[in-house]
Design a protein around this motif. Structure first.
Motif, PDB file in Angstrom:
ATOM      1  N   GLN A   1     -22.205 -26.757  15.242  1.00 59.97           N
ATOM      2  CA  GLN A   1     -20.822 -26.362  15.511  1.00 59.97           C
ATOM      3  C   GLN A   1     -20.098 -26.018  14.212  1.00 59.97           C
ATOM      4  O   GLN A   1     -19.310 -25.074  14.146  1.00 59.97           O
ATOM      5  CB  GLN A   1     -20.075 -27.490  16.237  1.00 59.97           C
ATOM      6  CG  GLN A   1     -20.509 -27.704  17.666  1.00 59.97           C
ATOM      7  CD  GLN A   1     -19.959 -29.007  18.231  1.00 59.97           C
ATOM      8  OE1 GLN A   1     -19.227 -29.735  17.563  1.00 59.97           O
ATOM      9  NE2 GLN A   1     -20.327 -29.309  19.471  1.00 59.97           N
TER      10      GLN A   1
ATOM     11  N   SER B   1     -26.273 -29.994  18.120  1.00 59.94           N
ATOM     12  CA  SER B   1     -25.013 -29.285  18.315  1.00 59.94           C
ATOM     13  C   SER B   1     -23.936 -29.694  17.317  1.00 59.94           C
ATOM     14  O   SER B   1     -23.133 -28.859  16.896  1.00 59.94           O
ATOM     15  CB  SER B   1     -24.498 -29.512  19.735  1.00 59.94           C
ATOM     16  OG  SER B   1     -24.263 -30.894  19.978  1.00 59.94           O
TER      17      SER B   1
ATOM     18  N   SER C   1     -30.775 -27.171  18.269  1.00 58.99           N
ATOM     19  CA  SER C   1     -30.716 -28.278  19.229  1.00 58.99           C
ATOM     20  C   SER C   1     -29.730 -29.370  18.799  1.00 58.99           C
ATOM     21  O   SER C   1     -29.354 -30.216  19.597  1.00 58.99           O
ATOM     22  CB  SER C   1     -32.107 -28.897  19.396  1.00 58.99           C
ATOM     23  OG  SER C   1     -32.588 -29.381  18.152  1.00 58.99           O
TER      24      SER C   1
END
Length: 232
Positions: free
Chosen positions: A75, A71, A69
């Motif tokens: 990433q 990000s 959750s």
């Protein structure tokens, strides 16, 4: 900071929210225990992470807290998982170990802030320093304390080190403190005057710690944390 190409050796999950990353730089570079590097995601997108390994080690170790959750860190994990090489910029940060100081040390980690503390402690061990040191590591629960075994081994091996594990949610067999990390420190210390304090974790926690420590006699010239550069 210098731009250095690194081989991504592995990306391994400690648990469902924290990843261990090992990088081998093509060019070795000097850094101090407690400094950080930036993963270069783009020309204007460089993301900082504490170097968890001590100076002099060929591989660089990172600990990245990255739930699906979240990000932003995820990433980075996904980029590393899908790359053979990555560029970093290093070293950065002024909250490195003042190894010449003989003052007692208080090391404070919230969550993956332990990566910063790990570098400092491993350097202290490598230098065979016996400065009285207390390590507080606060996590949500024991499962989140991904390197608990190593921290306990340090305490068993080095009489000068006292490890205080703190969780907010504890099971019946938990061998540690159950509390909010900062509340536990407030309970355990009357004054922080005379200590070298090193701290890492979420910016809100580090900011709250500074406010609390100001009421406990902290000498701010001896309070080290790179978060302070961002939370004036």
């Amino acid at each position: 900071m210098n731009t250095i190409r690194c081989k991504v050796e592995h990306v391994t999950a400690f648990n469902d929210a924290v990843y261990q990353v090992a990088l081998t730089p093509e060019t070795q570079f000097p850094f101090e225990a407690g400094q950080y590097l930036c993963i270069v995601m783009g020309e204007k997108d460089k993301r900082p992470f504490s170097i968890a390994s001590a100076p002099g080690i060929e591989q660089l170790e990172l600990h990245i807290g990255a739930a699906v959750s979240e990000s932003y860190p995820m990433q980075v994990v996904e980029r590393l998982q899908n790359s053979e090489y990555i560029d970093i910029e290093a070293p950065g940060g002024n909250a490195y170990l003042r190894h010449d100081s003989k003052r007692p040390r208080l090391l404070i980690a919230g969550g993956t802030g332990f990566s910063y503390i790990k570098s400092i402690l491993e350097q202290q061990i490598a230098l065979d320093q016996k400065v009285e040191t207390t390590l507080y590591w606060g996590c949500r629960d024991q499962h989140a304390m991904y390197y608990e075994r190593i921290a306990r081994e340090w305490q068993e091996t080095h009489p000068w080190l006292h490890f205080v594990p703190v969780v907010e949610e504890a099971k019946a067999d938990w061998n540690g403190k159950q509390a909010n990390l900062l509340e536990q420190i407030k309970q355990d210390f009357i004054s922080l005057n005379g200590y070298d304090i090193y701290i890492a974790g979420r910016f809100d926690m580090v900011g709250a710690a500074r406010e609390l420590f100001r009421t406990m006699g902290v000498e701010e010239a001896h309070l080290y944390g790179d978060a302070f550069a961002f939370i004036k």
